[in-house]
Design a protein around this motif. Structure first.
Motif, PDB file in Angstrom:
ATOM      1  N   ILE A   1      68.123 140.937  61.860  1.00 19.82           N
ATOM      2  CA  ILE A   1      66.855 141.416  62.429  1.00 19.82           C
ATOM      3  C   ILE A   1      65.683 140.938  61.586  1.00 19.82           C
ATOM      4  O   ILE A   1      64.666 140.436  62.111  1.00 19.82           O
ATOM      5  N   MET A   2      65.805 141.073  60.270  1.00 23.29           N
ATOM      6  CA  MET A   2      64.712 140.677  59.385  1.00 23.29           C
ATOM      7  C   MET A   2      64.446 139.185  59.443  1.00 23.29           C
ATOM      8  O   MET A   2      63.296 138.744  59.493  1.00 23.29           O
ATOM      9  N   MET A   3      65.494 138.403  59.449  1.00 20.94           N
ATOM     10  CA  MET A   3      65.328 136.957  59.425  1.00 20.94           C
ATOM     11  C   MET A   3      64.661 136.453  60.705  1.00 20.94           C
ATOM     12  O   MET A   3      63.791 135.576  60.662  1.00 20.94           O
ATOM     13  N   VAL A   4      65.031 137.021  61.849  1.00 16.00           N
ATOM     14  CA  VAL A   4      64.538 136.518  63.136  1.00 16.00           C
ATOM     15  C   VAL A   4      63.146 137.045  63.468  1.00 16.00           C
ATOM     16  O   VAL A   4      62.267 136.284  63.904  1.00 16.00           O
ATOM     17  N   LEU A   5      62.901 138.328  63.263  1.00 18.20           N
ATOM     18  CA  LEU A   5      61.675 138.947  63.759  1.00 18.20           C
ATOM     19  C   LEU A   5      60.482 138.833  62.814  1.00 18.20           C
ATOM     20  O   LEU A   5      59.337 138.906  63.258  1.00 18.20           O
ATOM     21  N   THR A   6      60.729 138.672  61.511  1.00 14.69           N
ATOM     22  CA  THR A   6      59.627 138.688  60.548  1.00 14.69           C
ATOM     23  C   THR A   6      58.535 137.661  60.851  1.00 14.69           C
ATOM     24  O   THR A   6      57.343 138.002  60.828  1.00 14.69           O
ATOM     25  N   PRO A   7      58.861 136.392  61.135  1.00 12.75           N
ATOM     26  CA  PRO A   7      57.778 135.438  61.424  1.00 12.75           C
ATOM     27  C   PRO A   7      56.950 135.806  62.654  1.00 12.75           C
ATOM     28  O   PRO A   7      55.746 135.521  62.694  1.00 12.75           O
ATOM     29  N   PHE A   8      57.569 136.447  63.640  1.00 15.97           N
ATOM     30  CA  PHE A   8      56.815 136.855  64.831  1.00 15.97           C
ATOM     31  C   PHE A   8      55.782 137.921  64.474  1.00 15.97           C
ATOM     32  O   PHE A   8      54.642 137.881  64.944  1.00 15.97           O
ATOM     33  N   VAL A   9      56.192 138.880  63.638  1.00 15.07           N
ATOM     34  CA  VAL A   9      55.238 139.914  63.214  1.00 15.07           C
ATOM     35  C   VAL A   9      54.163 139.299  62.320  1.00 15.07           C
ATOM     36  O   VAL A   9      52.988 139.683  62.388  1.00 15.07           O
TER      37      VAL A   9
ATOM     38  N   ILE B   1      69.538 149.724  62.364  1.00  9.76           N
ATOM     39  CA  ILE B   1      68.705 148.904  63.252  1.00  9.76           C
ATOM     40  C   ILE B   1      67.292 149.470  63.330  1.00  9.76           C
ATOM     41  O   ILE B   1      66.304 148.727  63.271  1.00  9.76           O
ATOM     42  N   TRP B   2      67.183 150.797  63.448  1.00 12.55           N
ATOM     43  CA  TRP B   2      65.865 151.432  63.514  1.00 12.55           C
ATOM     44  C   TRP B   2      65.074 151.201  62.226  1.00 12.55           C
ATOM     45  O   TRP B   2      63.892 150.811  62.253  1.00 12.55           O
ATOM     46  N   ILE B   3      65.727 151.411  61.080  1.00 12.12           N
ATOM     47  CA  ILE B   3      65.064 151.193  59.797  1.00 12.12           C
ATOM     48  C   ILE B   3      64.659 149.730  59.642  1.00 12.12           C
ATOM     49  O   ILE B   3      63.558 149.412  59.171  1.00 12.12           O
ATOM     50  N   ALA B   4      65.536 148.815  60.053  1.00 13.82           N
ATOM     51  CA  ALA B   4      65.238 147.385  59.936  1.00 13.82           C
ATOM     52  C   ALA B   4      64.039 146.989  60.795  1.00 13.82           C
ATOM     53  O   ALA B   4      63.186 146.203  60.369  1.00 13.82           O
ATOM     54  N   LEU B   5      63.954 147.524  62.011  1.00 14.02           N
ATOM     55  CA  LEU B   5      62.823 147.210  62.884  1.00 14.02           C
ATOM     56  C   LEU B   5      61.503 147.701  62.279  1.00 14.02           C
ATOM     57  O   LEU B   5      60.490 146.982  62.293  1.00 14.02           O
ATOM     58  N   LEU B   6      61.508 148.919  61.747  1.00 13.76           N
ATOM     59  CA  LEU B   6      60.301 149.446  61.109  1.00 13.76           C
ATOM     60  C   LEU B   6      59.956 148.640  59.859  1.00 13.76           C
ATOM     61  O   LEU B   6      58.789 148.350  59.590  1.00 13.76           O
ATOM     62  N   LYS B   7      60.996 148.287  59.104  1.00 13.75           N
ATOM     63  CA  LYS B   7      60.776 147.544  57.869  1.00 13.75           C
ATOM     64  C   LYS B   7      60.159 146.182  58.152  1.00 13.75           C
ATOM     65  O   LYS B   7      59.220 145.758  57.472  1.00 13.75           O
ATOM     66  N   VAL B   8      60.678 145.490  59.162  1.00 16.01           N
ATOM     67  CA  VAL B   8      60.121 144.184  59.532  1.00 16.01           C
ATOM     68  C   VAL B   8      58.652 144.310  59.918  1.00 16.01           C
ATOM     69  O   VAL B   8      57.801 143.520  59.484  1.00 16.01           O
ATOM     70  N   THR B   9      58.340 145.305  60.722  1.00 17.01           N
ATOM     71  CA  THR B   9      56.965 145.473  61.198  1.00 17.01           C
ATOM     72  C   THR B   9      56.021 145.777  60.049  1.00 17.01           C
ATOM     73  O   THR B   9      54.881 145.289  60.021  1.00 17.01           O
ATOM     74  N   TYR B  10      56.491 146.555  59.083  1.00 17.66           N
ATOM     75  CA  TYR B  10      55.632 146.885  57.945  1.00 17.66           C
ATOM     76  C   TYR B  10      55.500 145.718  56.978  1.00 17.66           C
ATOM     77  O   TYR B  10      54.412 145.362  56.533  1.00 17.66           O
ATOM     78  N   PHE B  11      56.636 145.097  56.624  1.00 21.27           N
ATOM     79  CA  PHE B  11      56.558 144.174  55.490  1.00 21.27           C
ATOM     80  C   PHE B  11      56.183 142.747  55.834  1.00 21.27           C
ATOM     81  O   PHE B  11      55.806 141.966  54.961  1.00 21.27           O
ATOM     82  N   ALA B  12      56.254 142.327  57.094  1.00 25.97           N
ATOM     83  CA  ALA B  12      55.904 140.947  57.433  1.00 25.97           C
ATOM     84  C   ALA B  12      54.466 140.580  57.035  1.00 25.97           C
ATOM     85  O   ALA B  12      54.230 139.468  56.554  1.00 25.97           O
ATOM     86  N   PRO B  13      53.471 141.483  57.226  1.00 23.46           N
ATOM     87  CA  PRO B  13      52.101 141.128  56.833  1.00 23.46           C
ATOM     88  C   PRO B  13      51.822 141.259  55.339  1.00 23.46           C
ATOM     89  O   PRO B  13      50.745 140.839  54.890  1.00 23.46           O
ATOM     90  N   VAL B  14      52.735 141.846  54.563  1.00 20.77           N
ATOM     91  CA  VAL B  14      52.452 142.167  53.159  1.00 20.77           C
ATOM     92  C   VAL B  14      52.100 140.937  52.318  1.00 20.77           C
ATOM     93  O   VAL B  14      51.105 140.969  51.577  1.00 20.77           O
ATOM     94  N   PRO B  15      52.865 139.826  52.357  1.00 19.06           N
ATOM     95  CA  PRO B  15      52.510 138.699  51.488  1.00 19.06           C
ATOM     96  C   PRO B  15      51.094 138.171  51.723  1.00 19.06           C
ATOM     97  O   PRO B  15      50.357 137.907  50.764  1.00 19.06           O
TER      98      PRO B  15
END
Length: 431
Positions: free
Chosen positions: A291-299, A344-358
């Motif tokens: 989930i993290m690998m695929v969705l992070t760039p989209f967010v 899965i729920w935690i991963a989805l929230l994590k991706v949405t939060y951390f993708a913009p962080v860098p």
């Protein structure tokens, strides 16, 4: 968060990279993060085995806590590495720092792979493990800041998207480490796993290093860094003029850091607290990694359109109100399907939060102190709330007798990050 209203960035702008060159940039920078997090994941995934191999005690819980304590204490080297390698990057260049950090990482990973067990060399075994963790922590301290600065300075028009690959690479690490976990725990007998099987992923990690070193030796320095005026002492300048921004960088990483290390502790949690097969925990982390690998760039791309803080505040709020009920559900019905649902729920929230962080962190600082600022903020947050997370969770569960402690700890992280982002929007016009 937009560059014209929220950043201290300099007026040097490189043209957008071509698709081919952007791919090279992502591979060159992400391979270091992949190696770093792969090493950390494997260490914690096989914490029980490492405890028996290097820290053998009569009390299995005490042995595990000592193993996780070594993992946590080694994180004290990360802020030191952030200052040393971050300053080096701001003075000598992103490429030079990236080459040095991956070399040190490879040495740290390789040490774990080859150190004999306690039964063979006695106290030299845990001492060697501790030294390898310090080396890994020091090198990792400079990796994130240098690679983030390198990416956004090569692609200033798409900072959120290009920088989000930093965390997408963590998903790749998750997939690799979890894949090894599933394969080794399902195919090897417990005796073979304890005797030699656990060394295989560390040996694999040691092989990544030379590949990354070769790739990084063939990339160009960023035009923005080459044109910018250099700081004689980036650390002194940062602490004298940008302390509030460093605090924002620290606070914004708290939630994503706790969530990251919560996921990597899941195999131990699944087997010890839920009574599930150890492979179930690895299957869950494998899912999270995908989930993290695929969705992070989209967010990350979304954050270029919507703003960093706005997306992070929404995800952080959902973390705050849903994570404790999720752990209640998991412990009320412990099974592989419920474990997967919660992860899965935690991963989805994590991706949405951390993708913009860098990108958010990089936009806080000017070029002349960018790597030092990002590295210091990220690594202080990671040291306090990352390396300690597995130890804190294990200690809280042992002290309270409650398997719901991880949910409370995640809520604490969400509250800290939400307060930080709220302050940053009000005082620094972060969007």
């Amino acid at each position: 968060m937009r560059a014209n209203s929220t950043t201290m960035s300099d007026p040097f702008a490189a043209p957008p990279p071509s698709r081919v060159s952007a791919s090279r940039l992502v591979v060159a920078t992400s391979i270091g993060n992949t190696l770093e997090f792969f090493d950390l994941l494997v260490y914690v995934y096989f914490a029980t085995t490492l405890a028996r191999t290097f820290f053998p005690l009569q009390d299995a819980t005490a042995s595990l806590l000592l193993t996780l304590g070594t993992f946590a204490v080694s994180y004290l080297a990360r802020p030191i590495g952030a200052l040393a390698l971050g300053s080096y990057s701001d003075r000598k260049g992103r490429k030079a720092a990236l080459t040095l950090s991956i070399t040190l990482m490879t040495l740290g990973t390789g040490m774990v792979a080859v150190i004999p067990p306690y039964a063979t060399i006695g106290l030299l075994a845990p001492i060697g493990i501790f030294i390898s963790r310090l080396l890994q922590g020091f090198s990792a301290g400079g990796e994130f800041g240098s690679s983030t600065a390198f990416l956004i300075e090569h692609a200033p028009a798409r900072k959120g998207f290009i920088a989000s690959w930093q965390f997408s690479s963590l998903g790749a690490s998750n997939l690799l480490a979890s894949g090894f976990g599933v394969l080794l725990t399902s195919q090897l007998s417990p005796d073979d796993l304890n005797a030699w099987g656990w060394r295989i992923p560390f040996l694999f990690g040691m092989l990544i290093g030379p590949i990354g070193l070769y790739i990084r030796s063939r990339i160009d320095e960023t035009p923005e860094f080459e044109r910018a005026e250099k700081s004689v002492s980036p650390v002194r300048e940062l602490l004298a003029t940008q302390k509030a921004r460093v605090l924002v960088a620290i606070g914004s990483t708290v939630l994503t850091t706790i969530a990251n290390y919560m996921v990597l502790y899941l195999p131990t949690y699944a087997s010890r607290q839920l009574g599930l097969a150890e492979s179930a925990g690895f299957i869950a982390t494998l899912t999270a990694g995908g989930i993290m690998m695929v969705l992070t760039p989209f967010v990350g791309h979304w954050s270029d359109k919507m703003g960093r803080a706005r997306i992070m505040l929404g995800a952080g709020t959902l973390f705050l109100v849903t994570v404790y009920p999720a752990f209640m559900f998991l412990n009320a019905q412990p099974s592989v399907p419920t474990l997967l649902a919660v992860v899965i729920w935690i991963a989805l929230l994590k991706v949405t939060y951390f993708a913009p962080v860098p990108a958010l962190m990089a936009e806080l600082f000017p070029t002349r102190t960018r790597t030092t600022g990002v590295a210091l903020g990220y690594n202080i947050g990671t040291t306090v709330f990352g390396g300690l997370t597995p130890l804190v969770i294990a200690s809280l569960i042992a002290t309270t007798g409650s398997n719901l402690a991880p949910g409370l700890y995640l809520m604490l992280g969400a509250a800290i990050s939400l307060l930080t982002l709220g302050w940053a929007r009000a005082r620094l016009a972060v969007r």
